[in-house]
Every structure is written in C-alpha cells, then in structure tokens.
Design a protein around this motif. Structure first.
Motif, PDB file in Angstrom:
ATOM      1  N   ASP A 194     115.791   7.564  44.914  1.00 47.35           N
ATOM      2  CA  ASP A 194     116.733   8.500  44.297  1.00 47.35           C
ATOM      3  C   ASP A 194     115.982   9.607  43.559  1.00 47.35           C
ATOM      4  O   ASP A 194     116.344  10.788  43.651  1.00 47.35           O
ATOM      5  N   TYR A 195     114.950   9.231  42.823  1.00 47.01           N
ATOM      6  CA  TYR A 195     114.160  10.209  42.075  1.00 47.01           C
ATOM      7  C   TYR A 195     113.539  11.236  43.027  1.00 47.01           C
ATOM      8  O   TYR A 195     113.654  12.447  42.815  1.00 47.01           O
ATOM      9  N   LEU A 196     112.894  10.756  44.079  1.00 47.05           N
ATOM     10  CA  LEU A 196     112.204  11.659  44.996  1.00 47.05           C
ATOM     11  C   LEU A 196     113.176  12.554  45.763  1.00 47.05           C
ATOM     12  O   LEU A 196     112.876  13.728  46.003  1.00 47.05           O
ATOM     13  N   LYS A 197     114.329  12.024  46.128  1.00 44.53           N
ATOM     14  CA  LYS A 197     115.310  12.825  46.862  1.00 44.53           C
ATOM     15  C   LYS A 197     115.856  13.974  46.021  1.00 44.53           C
ATOM     16  O   LYS A 197     116.441  14.909  46.562  1.00 44.53           O
ATOM     17  N   GLY A 198     115.634  13.946  44.731  1.00 44.59           N
ATOM     18  CA  GLY A 198     116.078  15.020  43.853  1.00 44.59           C
ATOM     19  C   GLY A 198     115.276  16.295  44.006  1.00 44.59           C
ATOM     20  O   GLY A 198     115.651  17.328  43.467  1.00 44.59           O
ATOM     21  N   SER A 199     114.180  16.256  44.751  1.00 45.79           N
ATOM     22  CA  SER A 199     113.356  17.444  44.958  1.00 45.79           C
ATOM     23  C   SER A 199     113.617  18.031  46.339  1.00 45.79           C
ATOM     24  O   SER A 199     113.421  17.358  47.349  1.00 45.79           O
ATOM     25  N   PRO A 200     114.028  19.302  46.389  1.00 44.88           N
ATOM     26  CA  PRO A 200     114.254  19.918  47.700  1.00 44.88           C
ATOM     27  C   PRO A 200     112.959  20.153  48.478  1.00 44.88           C
ATOM     28  O   PRO A 200     112.992  20.417  49.668  1.00 44.88           O
ATOM     29  N   HIS A 201     111.830  20.043  47.817  1.00 42.31           N
ATOM     30  CA  HIS A 201     110.530  20.286  48.456  1.00 42.31           C
ATOM     31  C   HIS A 201     109.680  19.021  48.497  1.00 42.31           C
ATOM     32  O   HIS A 201     108.453  19.081  48.467  1.00 42.31           O
ATOM     33  N   LEU A 202     110.335  17.877  48.580  1.00 41.42           N
ATOM     34  CA  LEU A 202     109.649  16.591  48.524  1.00 41.42           C
ATOM     35  C   LEU A 202     108.507  16.496  49.528  1.00 41.42           C
ATOM     36  O   LEU A 202     107.378  16.185  49.161  1.00 41.42           O
ATOM     37  N   ALA A 203     108.781  16.740  50.802  1.00 40.01           N
ATOM     38  CA  ALA A 203     107.747  16.597  51.832  1.00 40.01           C
ATOM     39  C   ALA A 203     106.573  17.542  51.557  1.00 40.01           C
ATOM     40  O   ALA A 203     105.407  17.139  51.671  1.00 40.01           O
ATOM     41  N   ASP A 204     106.873  18.768  51.173  1.00 36.74           N
ATOM     42  CA  ASP A 204     105.815  19.737  50.885  1.00 36.74           C
ATOM     43  C   ASP A 204     104.960  19.287  49.708  1.00 36.74           C
ATOM     44  O   ASP A 204     103.729  19.406  49.740  1.00 36.74           O
ATOM     45  N   HIS A 205     105.601  18.770  48.672  1.00 38.72           N
ATOM     46  CA  HIS A 205     104.853  18.307  47.500  1.00 38.72           C
ATOM     47  C   HIS A 205     103.979  17.103  47.849  1.00 38.72           C
ATOM     48  O   HIS A 205     102.845  16.996  47.374  1.00 38.72           O
ATOM     49  N   LEU A 206     104.493  16.192  48.654  1.00 39.00           N
ATOM     50  CA  LEU A 206     103.686  15.037  49.053  1.00 39.00           C
ATOM     51  C   LEU A 206     102.489  15.479  49.893  1.00 39.00           C
ATOM     52  O   LEU A 206     101.372  14.999  49.685  1.00 39.00           O
ATOM     53  N   GLU A 207     102.706  16.402  50.818  1.00 34.97           N
ATOM     54  CA  GLU A 207     101.586  16.908  51.614  1.00 34.97           C
ATOM     55  C   GLU A 207     100.559  17.619  50.740  1.00 34.97           C
ATOM     56  O   GLU A 207      99.357  17.418  50.902  1.00 34.97           O
ATOM     57  N   ALA A 208     101.030  18.429  49.804  1.00 35.25           N
ATOM     58  CA  ALA A 208     100.119  19.139  48.914  1.00 35.25           C
ATOM     59  C   ALA A 208      99.356  18.161  48.021  1.00 35.25           C
ATOM     60  O   ALA A 208      98.163  18.348  47.769  1.00 35.25           O
ATOM     61  N   GLY A 209     100.032  17.125  47.564  1.00 32.39           N
ATOM     62  CA  GLY A 209      99.374  16.116  46.735  1.00 32.39           C
ATOM     63  C   GLY A 209      98.298  15.374  47.494  1.00 32.39           C
ATOM     64  O   GLY A 209      97.196  15.150  46.980  1.00 32.39           O
ATOM     65  N   MET A 210      98.602  14.995  48.715  1.00 27.78           N
ATOM     66  CA  MET A 210      97.596  14.308  49.542  1.00 27.78           C
ATOM     67  C   MET A 210      96.404  15.229  49.791  1.00 27.78           C
ATOM     68  O   MET A 210      95.248  14.808  49.669  1.00 27.78           O
TER      69      MET A 210
END
Length: 108
Positions: free
Chosen positions: A74-90
């Motif tokens: 639920d927390y992660l789905k609150g970000s419209p840029h979730l996939a982008d942020h995860l890729e950038a974090g990795m």
C-alpha cells in the motif's frame, strides 16, 4: 548488502509498471516478501527518490524498519513513479536490475 535480491526488485518493478492490470499480483508478491526484504525494498525506493544517498543505505534500512506502519504494498503504490524510483535506487547502489527484468519479462 541489500536484504533483497535484484531479481525480486526487478519483479516488483515489472509489476509496478503494470499496476492497472496487475495490482493483485503486485500486492501478493510484495506481501509474501519477508520483513527484511520489505525494508530493503522501501530503502531502495527512498534512495531512488532522493530521500537518502546511496552511502546512507544502513540508515535508510534502519529508518524503514522503524517507520513500517503501513503495509508495504500500500505504501509503495502511493507513488506514481514507483518503478522509476526503484530503478534509480538500484542504479545508485550499483546494481542494474535491467538484466533481471529482461529475464523475467517476456511479452507474448
């Protein structure tokens, strides 16, 4: 050291990109992660969106553990840029999830 594998992060990225049709799969996948993996996922997300620097991974992990009050999916789905942020974090952590994504995602 990350408490979650690049393959699992890649799976979350793929599901996050398809939330419109795969929300139940996303929820199920994230919910089955162990607590350390969920904490790692949130820390990677925070690093990707710039809340923490890569060298502050230990602090991000500790903070994610302390502040885990909402279900992770639920927390992660609150970000419209979730996939982008995860890729950038990795990427910031020196891990390239794109190979794992390519292995996991084979469009029909």
């Amino acid at each position: 050291m990350l408490p979650i594998t690049a393959d699992k992060v890649a799976e979350v990225i793929i599901l996050a990109r398809e939330l419109d049709r795969a929300e139940n799969e996303f929820d199920g996948f994230v919910d089955q992660l162990n607590d350390d993996e969920k904490i790692g996922l949130v820390a990677i997300f925070w690093i990707g969106r710039g809340s923490f620097e890569p060298e502050d991974l230990a602090e991000a992990l500790a903070t994610a553990g302390r502040e885990a009050t909402t279900p992770t999916a639920d927390y992660l789905k609150g970000s419209p840029h979730l996939a982008d942020h995860l890729e950038a974090g990795m990427a910031a952590l020196g891990v390239d999830p794109s190979e794992a994504e390519d292995d996991l995602y084979r469009p029909a």
